[in-house]
Write an enzyme that holds these catalytic residues in place. Structure first.
Site, PDB file in Angstrom:
ATOM      1  N   CYS A 193      22.716 121.400 -11.537  1.00 55.27           N
ATOM      2  CA  CYS A 193      23.028 120.400 -12.560  1.00 55.27           C
ATOM      3  C   CYS A 193      24.302 120.720 -13.338  1.00 55.27           C
ATOM      4  O   CYS A 193      24.993 119.822 -13.802  1.00 55.27           O
ATOM      5  CB  CYS A 193      21.872 120.271 -13.545  1.00 55.27           C
ATOM      6  SG  CYS A 193      20.356 119.869 -12.714  1.00 55.27           S
TER       7      CYS A 193
ATOM      8  N   HIS B  49      24.736 115.937 -19.166  1.00 52.68           N
ATOM      9  CA  HIS B  49      24.176 115.809 -17.810  1.00 52.68           C
ATOM     10  C   HIS B  49      22.933 114.931 -17.905  1.00 52.68           C
ATOM     11  O   HIS B  49      22.088 115.132 -18.800  1.00 52.68           O
ATOM     12  CB  HIS B  49      23.829 117.195 -17.268  1.00 52.68           C
ATOM     13  CG  HIS B  49      22.833 117.158 -16.161  1.00 52.68           C
ATOM     14  ND1 HIS B  49      23.017 116.381 -15.036  1.00 52.68           N
ATOM     15  CD2 HIS B  49      21.623 117.764 -16.005  1.00 52.68           C
ATOM     16  CE1 HIS B  49      21.966 116.518 -14.238  1.00 52.68           C
ATOM     17  NE2 HIS B  49      21.105 117.345 -14.805  1.00 52.68           N
TER      18      HIS B  49
ATOM     19  N   ASN C  49      18.687 111.121 -12.012  1.00 52.09           N
ATOM     20  CA  ASN C  49      19.383 112.399 -12.186  1.00 52.09           C
ATOM     21  C   ASN C  49      20.131 112.708 -10.885  1.00 52.09           C
ATOM     22  O   ASN C  49      19.510 112.960  -9.861  1.00 52.09           O
ATOM     23  CB  ASN C  49      18.335 113.477 -12.506  1.00 52.09           C
ATOM     24  CG  ASN C  49      18.918 114.868 -12.645  1.00 52.09           C
ATOM     25  OD1 ASN C  49      20.042 115.130 -12.229  1.00 52.09           O
ATOM     26  ND2 ASN C  49      18.130 115.772 -13.210  1.00 52.09           N
TER      27      ASN C  49
HETATM   28  O1  UT7 Z   1      18.378 118.223 -13.972  1.00 55.79           O
HETATM   29  C1  UT7 Z   1      17.684 119.386 -13.677  1.00 55.79           C
HETATM   30  C2  UT7 Z   1      16.932 119.857 -14.840  1.00 55.79           C
HETATM   31  N1  UT7 Z   1      15.649 119.187 -14.880  1.00 55.79           N
HETATM   32  C3  UT7 Z   1      15.174 118.759 -16.017  1.00 55.79           C
HETATM   33  O2  UT7 Z   1      15.826 118.848 -17.033  1.00 55.79           O
HETATM   34  C4  UT7 Z   1      13.761 118.193 -16.015  1.00 55.79           C
HETATM   35  C5  UT7 Z   1      13.053 118.539 -17.285  1.00 55.79           C
HETATM   36  N2  UT7 Z   1      11.662 118.128 -17.275  1.00 55.79           N
HETATM   37  C6  UT7 Z   1      11.296 116.830 -17.323  1.00 55.79           C
HETATM   38  O3  UT7 Z   1      12.136 115.951 -17.358  1.00 55.79           O
HETATM   39  C7  UT7 Z   1       9.831 116.508 -17.392  1.00 55.79           C
HETATM   40  O4  UT7 Z   1       9.096 117.711 -17.436  1.00 55.79           O
HETATM   41  C8  UT7 Z   1       9.311 115.651 -16.199  1.00 55.79           C
HETATM   42  C9  UT7 Z   1       9.831 114.226 -16.353  1.00 55.79           C
HETATM   43  C10 UT7 Z   1       9.768 116.235 -14.897  1.00 55.79           C
HETATM   44  C11 UT7 Z   1       7.788 115.594 -16.179  1.00 55.79           C
HETATM   45  O5  UT7 Z   1       7.310 115.112 -17.412  1.00 55.79           O
HETATM   46  P1  UT7 Z   1       6.149 115.905 -18.176  1.00 55.79           P
HETATM   47  O6  UT7 Z   1       5.843 115.123 -19.372  1.00 55.79           O
HETATM   48  O7  UT7 Z   1       6.617 117.313 -18.385  1.00 55.79           O
HETATM   49  O8  UT7 Z   1       4.948 115.816 -17.164  1.00 55.79           O
HETATM   50  P2  UT7 Z   1       4.103 116.995 -16.486  1.00 55.79           P
HETATM   51  O9  UT7 Z   1       4.820 117.578 -15.338  1.00 55.79           O
HETATM   52  O10 UT7 Z   1       3.577 117.916 -17.540  1.00 55.79           O
HETATM   53  O11 UT7 Z   1       2.862 116.172 -15.938  1.00 55.79           O
HETATM   54  C12 UT7 Z   1       2.022 115.422 -16.823  1.00 55.79           C
HETATM   55  C13 UT7 Z   1       1.079 114.602 -15.989  1.00 55.79           C
HETATM   56  C14 UT7 Z   1       0.372 115.402 -14.906  1.00 55.79           C
HETATM   57  O12 UT7 Z   1      -0.939 114.860 -14.745  1.00 55.79           O
HETATM   58  P3  UT7 Z   1      -2.202 115.584 -15.434  1.00 55.79           P
HETATM   59  O13 UT7 Z   1      -2.234 116.973 -14.870  1.00 55.79           O
HETATM   60  O14 UT7 Z   1      -1.918 115.565 -16.904  1.00 55.79           O
HETATM   61  O15 UT7 Z   1      -3.334 114.730 -15.018  1.00 55.79           O
HETATM   62  C15 UT7 Z   1       1.172 115.092 -13.666  1.00 55.79           C
HETATM   63  O16 UT7 Z   1       0.411 115.205 -12.481  1.00 55.79           O
HETATM   64  O17 UT7 Z   1       1.800 113.573 -15.312  1.00 55.79           O
HETATM   65  C16 UT7 Z   1       1.536 113.654 -13.908  1.00 55.79           C
HETATM   66  N3  UT7 Z   1       2.739 113.239 -13.187  1.00 55.79           N
HETATM   67  C17 UT7 Z   1       2.969 111.965 -12.845  1.00 55.79           C
HETATM   68  N4  UT7 Z   1       2.254 110.839 -13.017  1.00 55.79           N
HETATM   69  C18 UT7 Z   1       2.782 109.682 -12.552  1.00 55.79           C
HETATM   70  C19 UT7 Z   1       3.770 113.999 -12.785  1.00 55.79           C
HETATM   71  N5  UT7 Z   1       4.690 113.220 -12.182  1.00 55.79           N
HETATM   72  C20 UT7 Z   1       4.218 111.958 -12.202  1.00 55.79           C
HETATM   73  C21 UT7 Z   1       4.704 110.735 -11.738  1.00 55.79           C
HETATM   74  N6  UT7 Z   1       3.951 109.626 -11.922  1.00 55.79           N
HETATM   75  N7  UT7 Z   1       5.915 110.623 -11.107  1.00 55.79           N
END
Ligand code: UT7
Length: 349
Positions: free
Chosen positions: A114, A276, A306
Site C-alpha cells: 500500500c 492511501h 483499495n
Molecule cells: O490497504 C491495506 C491495509 N488494509 C487496511 O487498512 C484494512 C484495515 N481493516 C479494515 O478495513 C477492516 O478491518 C475490514 C473492512 C477489513 C473488516 O472490517 P471489520 O469491522 O474489522 O470486520 P471483522 O473482520 O472484524 O469481521 C466482523 C464480522 C465477522 O463476522 P462475525 O465473526 O462477527 O460473525 C466477519 O466474518 O464481519 C464478517 N465479515 C463479513 N460479513 C459480510 C467479514 N467480511 C465480510 C464481508 N461481508 N465481506
C-alpha cells in the site's frame, strides 16, 4: 541540489465495473456490510487475459508522459510499484520498458504494497535531487482481481480490493516551485504476517510455524507451491483487518504531522491530503484527528476500492483533473499498509 516536481500525471481504470451486489454471486456478503465498514460501492476489475498489472501501468504512463510534454524515449529511469506483478520475476519495470519501447534505461521494482507509490516517489526524488536523472517515470499498478479468494472464506479481503494504475513523470523543478518538500518512510516488521500473502514463497514455514527439520528435495518443491496449499487457500492474501485498522489510524496522522513539523507547516496549511485509499473509515478517522475540512481531503475508494500501490496516484490524478489541486497548493500524500510500511510525501503542486 535540484528540487523535484511532478511534470505529468495519468491514471487508468479498467472499464469493468463490479458493484457490491455483483459480489453476492460468489460469496455471502451484502452491499450494506461493505458500504458500512469500508465505504466502497464498486470497484473495477481488469480484463482477465488482455490486461495485466503492466499493461494498465503502460496506459497510465502514456498519459503522464504526454502531459509532461515528452516521449517514452525521453524517460531515463523507471520505478514500478506493485504487489501483484505479472511474473514472480522479472518485475513489471522491464515489461513496461519493453512495451513502451524505451531506451535501455534502469528499471526498478518496489515491493512495498500500500505504501509502494510513496516509497517509489521517495526513491525517484533522490535521483532527481542529485541530478542523476531528468525524467523519471513512477508507476503504481495492481491487478488484484486475479489473485483473490472469491468464496465466503476470503470475503474480508476480496470485497476491498480493486484494479487500476496511476503514474507520474518526475523532473527537476523550475520557476522557483519547490516541488517535493520532504519524504518520510517507515517500517515495523513485528507484525509482518498479519497482512500478507505467504505462498508461493521461500519461507518454508520458518515464520509461520510447522518448521521441518529434515526434508528432501521433492518436499522443498512442495513447500514452494503444493496442492495442499491450494486446497487450504494459502495462495491467497491473509489479513487480520482489525489489527491493521488499529495501527493505520495511529501511523497515518503521525507520519503526516512529522512531515508538517519538518517543514514548519500546520494541518491548516494543507490544501489537499491524498490518503492511501485503504478504507473510507480510516480516511475519515485521520481527517477528524487532524481536524481537516472535507475540501482538504480527497477520497475515491467508493468507486475504485483499495488499489494499493495505485491508490495514491489515481486519487491524486483524479483530484487534479477535477480542478481540486492548483499550482502552488500544498499537497500531502500518505500511505500505510502491509509490512507494516508507511510514509508521506509533502509537495507544492
Ligand atoms: O490497504 C491495506 C491495509 N488494509 C487496511 O487498512 C484494512 C484495515 N481493516 C479494515 O478495513 C477492516 O478491518 C475490514 C473492512 C477489513 C473488516 O472490517 P471489520 O469491522 O474489522 O470486520 P471483522 O473482520 O472484524 O469481521 C466482523 C464480522 C465477522 O463476522 P462475525 O465473526 O462477527 O460473525 C466477519 O466474518 O464481519 C464478517 N465479515 C463479513 N460479513 C459480510 C467479514 N467480511 C465480510 C464481508 N461481508 N465481506
Amino acid at each position: 541540489m535540484n528540487r523535484t516536481k511532478i511534470a505529468g500525471i495519468g491514471m487508468y481504470l479498467p472499464s469493468r465495473v463490479v458493484t457490491n451486489n455483483d459480489l453476492l454471486k460468489y460469496m455471502d456478503t451484502s452491499d450494506e456490510w461493505i458500504q458500512e465498514r469500508t465505504g466502497i460501492r464498486e470497484r473495477r476489475y481488469a480484463h482477465r487475459t488482455n490486461e495485466t498489472t503492466t499493461t494498465m501501468g503502460v496506459e497510465a504512463a502514456k498519459i503522464a508522459i504526454e502531459r509532461a510534454g515528452i516521449t517514452p524515449q525521453d524517460i531515463d529511469f523507471i520505478v514500478f510499484a506493485t504487489l501483484c506483478p505479472d511474473y514472480y520475476f522479472p518485475g513489471c519495470g522491464v515489461l513496461l520498458q519493453r512495451a513502451m519501447k524505451m531506451k535501455e534505461i534502469g528499471a526498478l521494482d518496489v515491493r512495498n504494497q500500500c505504501s509502494g507509490f510513496i516509497y517509489a516517489l521517495s526513491v525517484a526524488d533522490q535521483f532527481i535531487k542529485t541530478g542523476m536523472y531528468k525524467n523519471i517515470l513512477v508507476v503504481g499498478s495492481e491487478k488484484h482481481s486475479f489473485g483473490l479468494d472469491f468464496t465466503t472464506r476470503g470475503r474480508n479481503i476480496s470485497v476491498i480490493f480493486g484494479d487500476g494504475a496511476g503514474a507520474v513523470v518526475l523532473q527537476p523543478a523550475t520557476n522557483g516551485n519547490p516541488g517535493i518538500l520532504s519524504t518520510y518512510l517507515h517500517s515495523d516488521g513485528e507484525a509482518a504476517e498479519i497482512l500478507a500473502m505467504y505462498n508461493p514463497g521461500t519461507h518454508a514455514n520458518h515464520w509461520v510455524g510447522q518448521k521441518l527439520a529434515d526434508f528432501n528435495e521433492a518436499e522443498i518443491g512442495d513447500m514452494f507451491m503444493s496442492h495442499e496449499m491450494i486446497d487450504k487457500a494459502q495462495n491467497f492474501p491473509f489479513m487480520d483487518g482489525q489489527s491493521v485498522f488499529k495501527k493505520a489510524v495511529v501511523k497515518f496522522p503521525e507520519v503526516i504531522l512529522e512531515a508538517l513539523a519538518a517543514n514548519n507547516l500546520q494541518t491548516a496549511d494543507i490544501n489537499m491530503l491524498i490518503p492511501h485509499q485503504a478504507n473510507l473509515r480510516i480516511s475519515q478517522f485521520v481527517q477528524h484527528k487532524l481536524k481537516l475540512r472535507d475540501d482538504q481531503v480527497y477520497n475515491n475508494i467508493q468507486k475504485y476500492g483499495n488499489t494499493t500501490a495505485a491508490s495514491v496516484p489515481v486519487a491524486l490524478c483524479e483530484a487534479w483533473e477535477q480542478g481540486k489541486i492548483k499550482e502552488g497548493d500544498l499537497v500531502c500524500l500518505a500511505a500505510f499498509g502491509s509490512g507494516f510500511t508507511w510514509g508521506s510525501v509533502l509537495l507544492r503542486w
